[in-house]
Design a protein around this motif. Structure first.
Motif, PDB file in Angstrom:
ATOM      1  N   GLU A  10     -58.352  -1.495 -55.852  1.00 60.00           N
ATOM      2  CA  GLU A  10     -57.119  -2.211 -55.606  1.00 60.00           C
ATOM      3  C   GLU A  10     -56.829  -2.186 -54.110  1.00 60.00           C
ATOM      4  O   GLU A  10     -57.409  -1.387 -53.362  1.00 60.00           O
ATOM      5  CB  GLU A  10     -55.946  -1.597 -56.387  1.00 60.00           C
ATOM      6  N   GLY A  11     -55.927  -3.050 -53.690  1.00 61.01           N
ATOM      7  CA  GLY A  11     -55.571  -3.122 -52.274  1.00 61.01           C
ATOM      8  C   GLY A  11     -54.237  -3.802 -52.079  1.00 61.01           C
ATOM      9  O   GLY A  11     -53.666  -4.393 -53.009  1.00 61.01           O
ATOM     10  N   ASN A  12     -53.738  -3.729 -50.843  1.00 58.53           N
ATOM     11  CA  ASN A  12     -52.470  -4.353 -50.469  1.00 58.53           C
ATOM     12  C   ASN A  12     -52.749  -5.546 -49.564  1.00 58.53           C
ATOM     13  O   ASN A  12     -53.651  -5.506 -48.724  1.00 58.53           O
ATOM     14  CB  ASN A  12     -51.568  -3.357 -49.747  1.00 58.53           C
ATOM     15  N   ILE A  13     -51.972  -6.589 -49.738  1.00 58.08           N
ATOM     16  CA  ILE A  13     -52.097  -7.772 -48.882  1.00 58.08           C
ATOM     17  C   ILE A  13     -51.130  -7.612 -47.718  1.00 58.08           C
ATOM     18  O   ILE A  13     -49.901  -7.688 -47.895  1.00 58.08           O
ATOM     19  CB  ILE A  13     -51.806  -9.059 -49.672  1.00 58.08           C
ATOM     20  N   SER A  14     -51.700  -7.358 -46.530  1.00 56.06           N
ATOM     21  CA  SER A  14     -50.849  -7.179 -45.353  1.00 56.06           C
ATOM     22  C   SER A  14     -50.251  -8.495 -44.906  1.00 56.06           C
ATOM     23  O   SER A  14     -49.030  -8.591 -44.690  1.00 56.06           O
ATOM     24  CB  SER A  14     -51.661  -6.544 -44.207  1.00 56.06           C
ATOM     25  N   ALA A  15     -51.077  -9.512 -44.734  1.00 58.58           N
ATOM     26  CA  ALA A  15     -50.558 -10.799 -44.264  1.00 58.58           C
ATOM     27  C   ALA A  15     -51.590 -11.876 -44.509  1.00 58.58           C
ATOM     28  O   ALA A  15     -52.800 -11.648 -44.390  1.00 58.58           O
ATOM     29  CB  ALA A  15     -50.221 -10.733 -42.776  1.00 58.58           C
ATOM     30  N   TRP A  16     -51.097 -13.065 -44.879  1.00 59.49           N
ATOM     31  CA  TRP A  16     -51.947 -14.258 -44.975  1.00 59.49           C
ATOM     32  C   TRP A  16     -52.011 -14.908 -43.599  1.00 59.49           C
ATOM     33  O   TRP A  16     -50.977 -15.177 -42.989  1.00 59.49           O
ATOM     34  CB  TRP A  16     -51.377 -15.253 -45.985  1.00 59.49           C
ATOM     35  N   LYS A  17     -53.205 -15.148 -43.121  1.00 56.79           N
ATOM     36  CA  LYS A  17     -53.379 -15.797 -41.825  1.00 56.79           C
ATOM     37  C   LYS A  17     -53.312 -17.319 -41.941  1.00 56.79           C
ATOM     38  O   LYS A  17     -53.136 -18.003 -40.930  1.00 56.79           O
ATOM     39  CB  LYS A  17     -54.723 -15.386 -41.207  1.00 56.79           C
ATOM     40  N   VAL A  18     -53.502 -17.849 -43.164  1.00 51.91           N
ATOM     41  CA  VAL A  18     -53.434 -19.292 -43.411  1.00 51.91           C
ATOM     42  C   VAL A  18     -52.410 -19.511 -44.518  1.00 51.91           C
ATOM     43  O   VAL A  18     -52.477 -18.872 -45.571  1.00 51.91           O
ATOM     44  CB  VAL A  18     -54.812 -19.860 -43.820  1.00 51.91           C
ATOM     45  N   LYS A  19     -51.466 -20.393 -44.319  1.00 53.02           N
ATOM     46  CA  LYS A  19     -50.407 -20.654 -45.283  1.00 53.02           C
ATOM     47  C   LYS A  19     -50.821 -21.788 -46.222  1.00 53.02           C
ATOM     48  O   LYS A  19     -51.848 -22.445 -46.042  1.00 53.02           O
ATOM     49  CB  LYS A  19     -49.112 -21.012 -44.553  1.00 53.02           C
ATOM     50  N   GLU A  20     -49.992 -22.011 -47.260  1.00 52.03           N
ATOM     51  CA  GLU A  20     -50.254 -23.079 -48.213  1.00 52.03           C
ATOM     52  C   GLU A  20     -50.250 -24.433 -47.520  1.00 52.03           C
ATOM     53  O   GLU A  20     -49.364 -24.736 -46.724  1.00 52.03           O
ATOM     54  CB  GLU A  20     -49.200 -23.065 -49.332  1.00 52.03           C
ATOM     55  N   GLU A  22     -52.465 -25.428 -45.373  1.00 50.86           N
ATOM     56  CA  GLU A  22     -53.189 -25.376 -44.104  1.00 50.86           C
ATOM     57  C   GLU A  22     -54.694 -25.334 -44.361  1.00 50.86           C
ATOM     58  O   GLU A  22     -55.156 -24.742 -45.344  1.00 50.86           O
ATOM     59  CB  GLU A  22     -52.766 -24.167 -43.277  1.00 50.86           C
ATOM     60  N   SER A  23     -55.441 -25.944 -43.451  1.00 51.42           N
ATOM     61  CA  SER A  23     -56.905 -25.972 -43.546  1.00 51.42           C
ATOM     62  C   SER A  23     -57.506 -24.802 -42.780  1.00 51.42           C
ATOM     63  O   SER A  23     -56.866 -24.202 -41.906  1.00 51.42           O
ATOM     64  CB  SER A  23     -57.450 -27.295 -42.989  1.00 51.42           C
ATOM     65  N   PHE A  24     -58.748 -24.488 -43.119  1.00 54.23           N
ATOM     66  CA  PHE A  24     -59.475 -23.427 -42.441  1.00 54.23           C
ATOM     67  C   PHE A  24     -60.938 -23.810 -42.395  1.00 54.23           C
ATOM     68  O   PHE A  24     -61.394 -24.699 -43.124  1.00 54.23           O
ATOM     69  CB  PHE A  24     -59.280 -22.080 -43.141  1.00 54.23           C
ATOM     70  N   SER A  25     -61.675 -23.140 -41.495  1.00 51.94           N
ATOM     71  CA  SER A  25     -63.100 -23.400 -41.321  1.00 51.94           C
ATOM     72  C   SER A  25     -63.892 -22.149 -41.650  1.00 51.94           C
ATOM     73  O   SER A  25     -63.338 -21.041 -41.772  1.00 51.94           O
ATOM     74  CB  SER A  25     -63.401 -23.854 -39.884  1.00 51.94           C
ATOM     75  N   THR A  26     -65.200 -22.338 -41.786  1.00 48.96           N
ATOM     76  CA  THR A  26     -66.079 -21.209 -42.087  1.00 48.96           C
ATOM     77  C   THR A  26     -65.985 -20.151 -40.981  1.00 48.96           C
ATOM     78  O   THR A  26     -66.102 -20.460 -39.800  1.00 48.96           O
ATOM     79  CB  THR A  26     -67.535 -21.683 -42.206  1.00 48.96           C
ATOM     80  N   GLY A  27     -65.755 -18.917 -41.393  1.00 51.35           N
ATOM     81  CA  GLY A  27     -65.643 -17.822 -40.433  1.00 51.35           C
ATOM     82  C   GLY A  27     -64.221 -17.498 -40.030  1.00 51.35           C
ATOM     83  O   GLY A  27     -63.987 -16.450 -39.411  1.00 51.35           O
ATOM     84  N   ASP A  28     -63.249 -18.374 -40.366  1.00 49.67           N
ATOM     85  CA  ASP A  28     -61.851 -18.083 -40.040  1.00 49.67           C
ATOM     86  C   ASP A  28     -61.339 -16.950 -40.924  1.00 49.67           C
ATOM     87  O   ASP A  28     -61.734 -16.800 -42.091  1.00 49.67           O
ATOM     88  CB  ASP A  28     -60.969 -19.318 -40.235  1.00 49.67           C
ATOM     89  N   VAL A  29     -60.443 -16.142 -40.369  1.00 47.90           N
ATOM     90  CA  VAL A  29     -59.831 -15.053 -41.129  1.00 47.90           C
ATOM     91  C   VAL A  29     -58.729 -15.648 -42.006  1.00 47.90           C
ATOM     92  O   VAL A  29     -57.784 -16.267 -41.511  1.00 47.90           O
ATOM     93  CB  VAL A  29     -59.251 -13.980 -40.189  1.00 47.90           C
ATOM     94  N   ILE A  30     -58.868 -15.486 -43.337  1.00 45.82           N
ATOM     95  CA  ILE A  30     -57.884 -16.048 -44.268  1.00 45.82           C
ATOM     96  C   ILE A  30     -56.714 -15.098 -44.465  1.00 45.82           C
ATOM     97  O   ILE A  30     -55.556 -15.501 -44.412  1.00 45.82           O
ATOM     98  CB  ILE A  30     -58.554 -16.364 -45.631  1.00 45.82           C
ATOM     99  N   LEU A  31     -57.004 -13.830 -44.714  1.00 43.58           N
ATOM    100  CA  LEU A  31     -55.936 -12.856 -44.936  1.00 43.58           C
ATOM    101  C   LEU A  31     -56.415 -11.487 -44.499  1.00 43.58           C
ATOM    102  O   LEU A  31     -57.608 -11.271 -44.264  1.00 43.58           O
ATOM    103  CB  LEU A  31     -55.506 -12.825 -46.399  1.00 43.58           C
TER     104      LEU A  31
END
Length: 402
Positions: A10-20, A22-31
């Motif tokens: 299990e784990g905790n979600i500190s922060a989402w780096k991409v919001k609903e 929003e687009s992202f590319s390969t290698g981008d940090v999602i959360l």
């Protein structure tokens, strides 16, 4: 929720780096995920868009395998996409982390990729290997490496097939190379060859090293002759007598007019610097690289002059000896009785000689010899320098200050 390590449940979600939306590319940090051991970033495996986030920032104790978000492909209109029902299977123990097969619709990041009811958004599964694995498989005592888990999920390999893939790792552990060999991406014997090469490189082969024998000391018969020392550079001396009378006058005039004393060294230093400019190039001196480059380009001709670096030695002329008249013989002092009787006349005091005959003139005292020691062949260049110094100091020394 992705399993960032074999022991993570299990784990905790500190922060989402991409919001609903929003687009992202390969290698981008999602959360960013936080466990009891460390904080880790989850990178995107492909390009996409965040369609829906179910576990917001600050969510605690989220089980591995729990759906936390749904991703869409680039260019999808997420406002018309149908979100599939949650059929995630959270892990209950560390052993569940090493299982694959049914979790194939989740990326290595643990985010669901398929969207039910939208076939244009589904990614076709890759063809499974046609060959059946044979040989000793994964040692069930050890969990799979994270890289092996990711590769197994991406290629939809079932648990039964994983257990039959020949494992060549330490203690019978399954390696990523074993899975790639099973898929046909690399040669089947590649892992064994690489292991053998690494084993060979662990030991340093010193069989080809030869001990260098000490060099024999040269004897008197075999000793090489020492090359003769280079001949010293032949030099020539050039000197010129220069009067500093005008310089002293200008120095006194500045003192009387402005109340400022300009040292004699200032006049000499500026005269030397001025005389070093644009001297005739000595015989045999080669042009610099800049001169030749400019000549090739036609930007400038090769100059016939160059700046000198002369610093003369200054010696004062010896003072001339003054002529003195020989001492007069002392006369006999008359007796006081002869003086009172009128027989002797008292001697008058001699007049003091003028001191002007023994004093050197200012011009004579200001004469100095400026000399240079230069290589043979530079006498003309050195004399030109001294002539310039003489002209500046004797004709127009005031220009050195004003």
């Amino acid at each position: 929720m992705p399993a960032m390590s074999p022991t993570m449940t299990e784990g905790n979600i500190s922060a989402w780096k991409v919001k609903e939306g929003e687009s992202f590319s390969t290698g981008d940090v999602i959360l960013e995920i936080e466990t009891d051991k460390a904080s880790m970033d989850v990178e995107a495996q492909d390009d996409g868009v965040v369609a829906k986030i179910f576990a917001e920032d600050g969510s605690k104790a989220v089980k591995v395998g729990t759906r936390i978000a749904v991703l869409a492909d680039p260019g999808d209109d997420i406002s018309n996409l149908e979100i599939p029902p949650d059929d995630s299977q959270p892990v209950q123990s560390e052993a569940d982390n090493v299982k694959g097969g049914e979790d194939s619709k989740y990326e290595s990041s643990g985010v669901e990729k398929e969207i039910k009811g939208t076939p244009q958004n589904k990614r076709p599964a890759e063809d499974k290997p046609t060959t059946s694995p044979s040989g000793p498989g994964q040692n069930p005592k050890y969990p799979l490496y994270p890289s092996v888990i990711t590769l197994v999920h991406e290629n939809h390999i079932s648990d039964e097939e994983v257990a039959k893939i020949p494992a060549t790792g330490p203690n019978g552990r399954l390696l990523k190379g074993d899975v790639l060999a099973y898929l046909g991406t690399i040669d089947s014997d590649y892992t064994a060859k690489l292991a053998k090469r690494i084993g060979d490189l662990e030991h340093l082969d010193l069989s080809g090293i030869k001990i260098l024998q000490p060099a024999a000391q040269p004897t008197a018969a075999t000793a090489t002759t020492i090359p003769p020392a280079p001949e010293p550079l032949k030099t020539s001396s050039v000197s010129l007598t220069i009067s500093l009378a005008e310089v002293l006058k200008v120095q006194q005039r500045i003192q009387d007019t402005l109340g400022v004393t300009v040292p004699l060294s200032t006049f000499l230093a500026r005269a030397v610097d001025l005389a070093n400019d644009d001297l005739p190039r000595p015989k045999g001196q080669k042009s610099s690289a800049d001169d030749l480059f400019n000549a090739v380009l036609g930007l400038d001709t090769v100059p016939t002059t160059s700046r000198g670096a002369y610093l003369p030695q200054i010696d004062a002329l010896p003072a001339r000896s003054s002529t003195k008249s020989p001492p007069r013989p002392s006369a006999k002092k008359p007796d006081i009785i002869d003086i009172l009787s009128g027989k002797a006349v008292p001697e008058r005091s001699a007049r003091r000689p003028s001191s002007s005959g023994n004093k050197l003139s200012t011009a004579d005292g200001a004469l100095n010899v400026f000399s240079l020691a230069v290589p043979v062949g530079e006498e003309k260049r050195a004399r030109t320098f001294l002539e310039r110094v003489k002209t500046v100091l004797q004709v127009e020394p005031g220009k050195l200050i004003f």
